[in-house]
Design an enzyme around this catalytic site. Structure first.
Site, PDB file in Angstrom:
ATOM      1  N   HIS A 152     -65.696  18.537  -0.684  1.00  0.00           N
ATOM      2  CA  HIS A 152     -66.647  18.431  -2.132  1.00  0.00           C
ATOM      3  C   HIS A 152     -65.563  17.501  -2.771  1.00  0.00           C
ATOM      4  O   HIS A 152     -66.458  16.773  -3.736  1.00  0.00           O
ATOM      5  CB  HIS A 152     -66.148  20.159  -2.226  1.00  0.00           C
ATOM      6  CG  HIS A 152     -66.950  20.291  -3.415  1.00  0.00           C
ATOM      7  ND1 HIS A 152     -68.010  19.883  -4.256  1.00  0.00           N
ATOM      8  CD2 HIS A 152     -66.359  20.304  -4.898  1.00  0.00           C
ATOM      9  CE1 HIS A 152     -68.099  19.967  -5.621  1.00  0.00           C
ATOM     10  NE2 HIS A 152     -67.408  20.563  -5.861  1.00  0.00           N
ATOM     11  N   PHE A 153     -64.834  17.724  -2.847  1.00  0.00           N
ATOM     12  CA  PHE A 153     -64.294  17.189  -3.876  1.00  0.00           C
ATOM     13  C   PHE A 153     -64.006  15.804  -3.646  1.00  0.00           C
ATOM     14  O   PHE A 153     -64.107  15.164  -4.693  1.00  0.00           O
ATOM     15  CB  PHE A 153     -62.703  17.378  -5.115  1.00  0.00           C
ATOM     16  CG  PHE A 153     -61.713  17.846  -4.710  1.00  0.00           C
ATOM     17  CD1 PHE A 153     -61.214  19.234  -4.022  1.00  0.00           C
ATOM     18  CD2 PHE A 153     -60.785  16.881  -3.774  1.00  0.00           C
ATOM     19  CE1 PHE A 153     -59.957  19.557  -3.546  1.00  0.00           C
ATOM     20  CE2 PHE A 153     -59.896  16.790  -3.174  1.00  0.00           C
ATOM     21  CZ  PHE A 153     -59.291  18.587  -3.097  1.00  0.00           C
ATOM     22  N   HIS A 154     -63.691  15.420  -2.498  1.00  0.00           N
ATOM     23  CA  HIS A 154     -64.134  13.960  -2.167  1.00  0.00           C
ATOM     24  C   HIS A 154     -65.574  13.077  -2.542  1.00  0.00           C
ATOM     25  O   HIS A 154     -65.467  11.724  -2.882  1.00  0.00           O
ATOM     26  CB  HIS A 154     -63.739  13.935  -0.364  1.00  0.00           C
ATOM     27  CG  HIS A 154     -61.808  13.654  -0.605  1.00  0.00           C
ATOM     28  ND1 HIS A 154     -61.763  14.458  -0.563  1.00  0.00           N
ATOM     29  CD2 HIS A 154     -61.038  12.675  -0.843  1.00  0.00           C
ATOM     30  CE1 HIS A 154     -59.827  14.790  -0.499  1.00  0.00           C
ATOM     31  NE2 HIS A 154     -59.723  13.363  -0.672  1.00  0.00           N
TER      32      HIS A 154
END
Ligand code: HAS
Ligand code: CU
Length: 553
Positions: A373-375
């Site tokens: 998700h945060f990449h």
């Protein structure tokens, strides 16, 4: 006198120094990232003097905190100088002071990480305890950003005083919203670092209230992601229309979306703590509802982007439902980077909706899904937008030219980043659903069959993740090369512009109330008080015995 469209050399230098340090952090941080990926694939061992959690901490701190913050301030200084006039000597002096305090803090924290005295990850969750100097470094870093932030606010309100009753330039308005949100959000992390963690790490107190510390961290942690995202949105709203030969679709929609971020990005931190005990479900539920409120300004942004693309395309004679799409300048790296960034944000944002849903978060929390998700939220919409800005901002600041050759090189670099991120993030999302945890080095948990599955899947396995990581590292090194060339090697020229779009003629007049800061800042504090007062009181009142410090490395 500074030529129209250009900025004062002293402002350019202030901006360049910030961007230069930001890219030095990219070099170190992505080096750690590729090592992590190789370790997780099982095909590589770190030398004995380097441990996985040390490089994981360096990766997170250098990329998520240092690169983003320095780049954002470099972007703000140049944009505020370009759109609201040359910075005054006082503003510039204050900004250099802020830079010095930020940099002192960065150096301190980085030395502690390198000395393996702070392998606590970028969220530095207690009761893991790092060296006190790591926390003191982080506190200085934040204070430095506040000093520079107040300098930028002084520049903005100074302009307002000279231009009574006028609507402020959109870039300046958006910078001000982002800085005010940042200053209010940092109150959480500064409180826990100053009043809980530093005394505890120095041994002045024996135990620490873990839940209070984490809750104060996430009071800061979610708006931190919008501190990263909003400068990218500024480029999407204010710069992209100029690059594609269009206009800002709606100035008031753009300002309203930023006001909604100011109101709703802070009272939502519990969505990072949905599976944690010690917070009653009502307050988690309330903050989850507010989380879905903060999705709206992103959806407004998506709508605005489509409208901007279509209006620009139609103005060039596009016909048919999607004819405007073909008119977009994909040949220009300054647009291609930001367009791909937007594309990645569709699944990235959708994944955020999964995370924010109680039941689904139970499945994905602390798995590689979150890393995926945060990449594709920080690592691509934000970072790829910053890369795209860099291709014109450095030549603009150094009076050099983005050559056709560098434009071509830049498109390759951006596509390599996109392909690498596609492989790595897709693997992470799916491996996370298979239960692969985040924040662990290579392990098959004693060859447990479930764990072995993380290495066997066809396209999706920990090796694919490593391949994606290697592509990202190659792309990052290409970006560093481009930065050096654009800074010192590209041909001299003063043609490079800082693209600032005008607002469409038929856009609605922007309501004056948008500039009434007392209303928006007051409402933000009311929402924060509603969402946090009682649960924090409960966390303090009903605190279990505090925790001793632990050092697990
Ligand atoms: Fe997130 C965890 C929920 C957005 C970053 N997030 C994280 C972590 C990070 C992070 C770093 O609710 C891990 C922290 C840690 O270390 O533990 N996130 C959300 C939600 C959103 C969201 C609801 N996250 C972001 C952004 C980030 C970011 C932005 C960085 C920049 N996130 C969570 C939750 C967790 C979480 C839980 C905790 C999970 C757990 O259990 O630990 C929303 O803001 C998303 C809204 C956005 C959308 C998409 C809108 C699409 C747009 C682009 C349109 C495309 C266009 C292009 C126009 C709904 C705007 C044109 C296209 C054509 C085809 C023409
Ligand atoms: Cu969040």
């Amino acid at each position: 006198m500074t030529a129209p469209g250009k900025i004062d050399r002293k402002d350019a230098r202030l901006s360049l120094v910030h961007i230069g340090i930001g890219y030095f952090a990219v070099f170190l941080g992505t080096l750690c990232g590729v090592l992590q990926g190789l370790v997780r694939s099982g095909g590589f061992e770190l030398p004995p003097w380097l441990n996985y959690y040390q490089i994981l901490t360096a990766h997170g701190v250098l990329l998520a905190l240092v690169f983003t913050t320095y780049f954002i301030y470099g972007f703000f200084f140049s944009g505020m100088s370009r759109t609201m006039g040359t910075l005054s000597n006082a503003v510039r002096r204050f900004s250099w002071l802020g830079f010095s305090v930020m940099t002192l803090g960065t150096i301190l924290a980085t030395i502690m990480i390198v000395m393996n005295e702070a392998s606590v990850m970028y969220t530095f969750y207690v009761p893991l305890k790092a060296h006190p100097l790591f926390y003191i470094g982080l506190a200085l870093f934040i204070v430095g950003t506040w000093i520079s932030g107040f300098a930028l606010l002084a520049h903005y309100f100074g302009w307002k005083k000279k231009h009574k009753g006028e609507i402020t330039p959109l870039f300046g308005f958006m910078t001000t919203i982002t800085i005010i949100m940042w200053i209010i959000a940092c109150l959480g992390v500064v409180s826990t670092v100053l009043f809980q963690i530093i005394p505890w790490s120095l041994g002045w107190v024996d135990t620490i209230n873990v839940e209070l510390s984490r809750s104060l961290f996430w009071y800061f942690g979610h708006p931190l992601v919008y501190f990263w995202l909003l400068p990218a949105y500024m480029a999407w709203y204010v710069i992209v229309p100029k690059i594609i030969g269009g206009k800002v679709f709606s100035d008031s929609l753009a300002r309203l979306s930023f006001i909604l971020f100011l109101l709703f990005s802070i009272p939502v931190g519990f969505h990072h703590q949905l599976v944690e005990p010690g917070i009653s479900t009502f307050w988690k539920f309330l903050q989850t509802c507010l989380t879905f409120m903060v999705v709206f300004p992103s959806l407004m942004t998506a709508f605005s982007m489509f409208a901007t693309f279509e209006l620009a395309g139609r103005a060039k004679g596009a016909t048919g439902l999607f004819g405007w799409f073909k008119k977009l300048p994909f040949h220009d790296v300054r647009f291609l980077a930001l367009f791909l960034a937007m594309l990645f944000f569709i699944p990235g944002g959708a994944g955020g909706l999964v995370n924010a849903s109680f039941q689904m978060d139970e499945v994905v929390h602390n798995t590689l899904w979150i890393v995926g998700h945060f990449h594709i939220t920080v690592g691509t919409p934000v970072v790829m937008t910053f890369f795209g800005i860099t291709y014109w901002l450095i030549p603009y600041l150094t009076n050099r030219k983005l050559t056709a050759g560098m434009n071509k090189f830049g498109k390759i670099q951006i596509i390599v980043w996109a392909v690498g991120m596609f492989f790595m993030s897709t693997s992470q999302h799916i491996l996370g659903l298979f239960g692969a945890p985040r924040r662990t080095a290579f392990t098959t948990y004693g060859d447990h069959p479930d764990a072995l599955r993380w290495f066997e899947g066809l396209l999706v396995n920990q090796v694919t993740m490593a391949v994606g990581g290697v592509l990202l590292f190659i792309s990052a090194m290409m970006m560093i090369g481009a930065v050096i060339y654009l800074w010192a090697g590209a041909p001299q020229s003063d043609e490079e512009e800082f693209p600032i779009a005008e607002t469409a003629e038929d856009a609605l007049q922007t309501p004056k109330i948008f500039e009434n800061w007392w209303i928006w800042i007051g409402t933000a504090f009311v929402l924060i008080a509603i969402a946090y007062t009682i649960p924090l009181w409960e966390i303090i009142q009903m605190a279990p015995p505090g925790s001793q410090p632990f050092r697990t490395w």
